[in-house]
Design a protein around this motif. Structure first.
Motif, short mmCIF file in Angstrom:
data_model
loop_
_atom_site.label_atom_id
_atom_site.label_comp_id
_atom_site.label_asym_id
_atom_site.label_seq_id
_atom_site.Cartn_x
_atom_site.Cartn_y
_atom_site.Cartn_z
N UNK A 105 6.19 7.88 38.95
CA UNK A 105 5.56 7.14 37.86
C UNK A 105 6.67 6.67 36.92
N UNK A 106 7.07 5.40 37.00
CA UNK A 106 8.20 4.91 36.20
C UNK A 106 7.90 4.92 34.70
N UNK A 107 8.96 4.89 33.90
CA UNK A 107 8.83 4.79 32.45
C UNK A 107 8.22 3.45 32.06
N UNK A 108 7.53 3.46 30.94
CA UNK A 108 6.96 2.24 30.37
C UNK A 108 7.62 2.03 29.01
N UNK A 109 8.17 0.85 28.80
CA UNK A 109 8.87 0.58 27.55
C UNK A 109 7.89 0.29 26.43
N UNK A 110 8.25 0.75 25.23
CA UNK A 110 7.52 0.41 24.02
C UNK A 110 8.40 -0.51 23.19
N UNK B 153 10.14 9.33 23.77
CA UNK B 153 8.69 9.28 23.52
C UNK B 153 8.24 10.58 22.86
N UNK B 154 8.98 11.04 21.85
CA UNK B 154 8.65 12.28 21.17
C UNK B 154 7.61 12.02 20.09
N UNK B 155 6.51 12.73 20.14
CA UNK B 155 5.53 12.71 19.05
C UNK B 155 5.21 14.16 18.71
N UNK B 156 4.80 14.37 17.45
CA UNK B 156 4.54 15.74 17.02
C UNK B 156 3.42 16.38 17.83
N UNK B 157 2.45 15.59 18.23
CA UNK B 157 1.34 16.12 19.00
C UNK B 157 0.21 15.12 19.02
N UNK B 158 -0.95 15.56 19.41
CA UNK B 158 -2.10 14.66 19.52
C UNK B 158 -3.39 15.44 19.37
N UNK C 76 1.12 11.20 31.72
CA UNK C 76 1.90 9.95 31.76
C UNK C 76 1.02 8.75 31.44
N UNK C 77 -0.24 8.79 31.84
CA UNK C 77 -1.16 7.70 31.52
C UNK C 77 -1.41 7.63 30.02
N UNK C 78 -1.52 8.79 29.38
CA UNK C 78 -1.71 8.82 27.92
C UNK C 78 -0.48 8.25 27.23
N UNK C 79 0.71 8.65 27.67
CA UNK C 79 1.93 8.10 27.09
C UNK C 79 1.97 6.58 27.27
N UNK C 80 1.67 6.11 28.46
CA UNK C 80 1.74 4.68 28.74
C UNK C 80 0.75 3.88 27.90
#
Length: 558
Positions: free
Chosen positions: A63-68, A220-225, A476-480
């Motif tokens: 699952x490749x990285x997705x750019x933001x 892609x660091x976030x404190x949480x969700x 990974x889908x959530x990150x994307x």
């Protein structure tokens, strides 16, 4: 799971003890008389000092990285452990030097001459004397070394303890400047280190110079969700995309709660949900001026919603009582269906624990939404890493280059031959391959502590949960889906040396404690406003200091 199941659990536990790393710039307190030798870096100065980024392409993720945005991208996903473990380092990196290294360890310290350490020294070509030290007391152990000026050759200094270590004061006095060896294209000598994102190198910079070697870096660091029991909501025909506002979420809480059956919708969600109102991490800049989150109307709106939530009957009584230790049990058992948490919880261990309580268990997370349901969603990034190692300033040029070559080996990409050695040891001795997955033998369980060497240097994070593909796909889908909403907060990845008198104002503990009570329905929004009013004078001094000493001189880090 990011790189390794136990490692992510370890980091999230350590971060919870030390404070939420992802939600604050790196701070290092010094005396009231001024800044320490190390300090914030300018954008222009960093441009010259930062290593050139060159991603590693030796292994292709499933699952490749997705750019933001700029410097923002999701972590790549691996559904299986690579069968062909490619080598990324030619020969042995070391030249026979002898060195000492100290890292924190939350676990049993293995014997110093065990078979894993011996095998690693052979692979690295150095005599690296690893000295894992009790992580629970690390904050008191290291200052003793620094005050006596008796540091090891290689030292791990977690960024969340920069204040206690006075890392900024050690930069250039006891810690080696790595800029001459790594700046710009010089890092190409160490291709695995060059694959570490620029933001992580920025997190280890002080005064426009590179001092730290990053571990566990991510773009892609976030404190949480805000998590939910996907299996239970799916069975009810409720999907995450139906929740597009705070009003939707509140209504969902009413729908899901059935106190007579011992089921409540919510656990504590404030820490990870308040950004959905557009509340900044700590600061934002408007018209060139710093504004603290406490001064924003969005903050009070978020607080009011959470107070009403606490009074709505939709929160579990134990959550209202502040019983955080049993939150995961409430979630696994289905007594709570929505809970805030760090993304490190989304891993194989979680799936195993949840499935033990309910065979259909599946964790999900709401996408980032704007509380009002109409604004563009946004979520601030955390620092690119909080795990940074440093070399001793007393080392000679040849020694530094030798240890950087060793670090390059330790930073080899996920699934490579070097990565497998560092994290699992020798095949047939410390691990065997079981259904394509490196699995520890008894010797591996006893001697291989993955965080030891990887606390000195490691590859960028990946998402991998061998045997639990759905977890990897879901995370990974959530990150994307959400990477496009991420933004760099004010003072992102900046090391700021605060005077000790202002460190207390920055923590604003009395305000934060009142916020917690308000979110549990124990105090009102007006009580938080009163706490902010009491804090305001010290907060104004903090703002003025940051404006003069950081914002006007170094910018925002964005």
């Amino acid at each position: 799971m990011t790189s390794d199941m136990n490692r992510r659990t370890l980091l999230s536990t350590a971060a919870a003890v030390a404070g939420t790393v992802a939600m604050a710039p790196l701070l290092s307190a010094c005396g009231d008389g001024g800044q320490s030798t190390g300090g914030a870096s300018t954008k222009k100065g960093l441009k010259t000092a930062l290593p050139s980024f060159a991603p590693n392409s030796s292994l292709k993720p499933d699952i490749p990285s997705v750019a933001g945005g700029a410097d923002i991208a999701t972590d790549p996903g691996f559904l299986t452990y690579p069968a062909q473990q490619a080598r990324t380092v030619d020969g042995v990196p070391g030249k026979g030097g002898s060195y000492t290294a100290v890292t924190p360890l939350w676990g049993t310290v293995p014997s110093p001459s065990n078979s894993f350490y011996q095998a690693m020294n052979k692979a690295l070509g150095v005599d690296l004397k690893i000295k894992p030290t009790d992580g629970n007391n690390y904050l008191t152990i290291i200052p003793t070394m620094t005050s006596a000026k008796k540091l090891p050759d290689w030292l791990q200094l977690p960024a969340w303890w920069n204040s206690g270590f006075n890392t900024g004061g050690l930069a250039g006095t006891q810690l080696a400047d790595l800029t001459p060896y790594l700046a710009g294209d010089k890092i190409k000598k160490y291709p695995n280190l060059a694959a570490i994102p620029s933001g992580a190198w920025q997190a280890g910079s002080w005064g426009n110079k590179i001092y730290g070697i990053p571990s566990y870096s991510s773009s892609c660091v976030v404190a949480g969700t805000t998590f939910y029991r996907r299996d239970i909501l799916d069975a009810k025909g409720i999907t995450a995309d139906q929740i597009t506002s705070a009003a939707d979420l509140f209504a969902l809480g009413k729908e899901l709660t059935d106190a007579k059956r011992g089921v409540w919708a919510f656990d504590d969600v404030w820490t990870y949900l308040f950004p959905f109102w557009g509340v900044p991490n700590k600061w934002k800049v408007e018209n060139g001026k710093l504004i603290n989150k406490y001064e924003t109307p969005e903050f009070l709106d978020a607080l009011d919603w959470h107070y009403k939530l606490a009074k709505s009957g939709s929160m579990h009584p134990d959550a209202l009582a502040g019983q955080e230790a049993s939150a995961s049990t409430r979630f696994y058992s289905g007594k709570v269906l929505i809970s805030g948490g760090g993304t490190g919880a989304w891993n194989l261990t979680d799936q195993q624990s949840g499935s033990a309580a309910n065979k259909d268990y599946r964790r999900g997370a709401f996408d980032v939404f704007a509380a009002d349901g109409t604004s563009r969603p946004s979520l601030f990034l955390g620092n690119s890493t909080g795990v940074i190692s440093y070399l001793n300033r007393g080392l000679g040029k040849d020694q530094i280059e030798e240890l950087l070559a060793v670090a390059d080996y330790l930073a080899a990409p996920y699934g490579s031959a070097e990565y497998t050695m560092v994290n699992f040891g020798v095949e047939g001795v410390h691990h065997t391959m079981v259904k394509g997955v490196p699995t520890f033998t008894d010797a591996g369980k006893k001697y291989v502590q993955p965080q030891t060497y990887s606390f000195l240097a490691s590859c960028p994070q990946v998402v991998s949960n061998p045997g639990a593909d759905q977890v990897t796909r879901d995370f990974t889908a959530w990150q994307a889906a959400n990477v496009k909403y991420l933004y760099k907060p004010v003072f992102w990845n900046m090391n700021i040396s605060l005077p000790a008198s202002l460190a207390t104002a920055d923590a604003a503990q009395s305000v934060e404690d009142t916020i917690k009570d308000c979110c549990h329905g124990k105090q009102k929004v007006s009580d938080v406003q009163a706490a902010i009013a009491a804090w305001k004078s010290s907060g104004t001094r903090l703002k003025n200091w940051l404006t003069t000493n950081v914002l006007e001189k170094y910018g925002t880090g964005q």
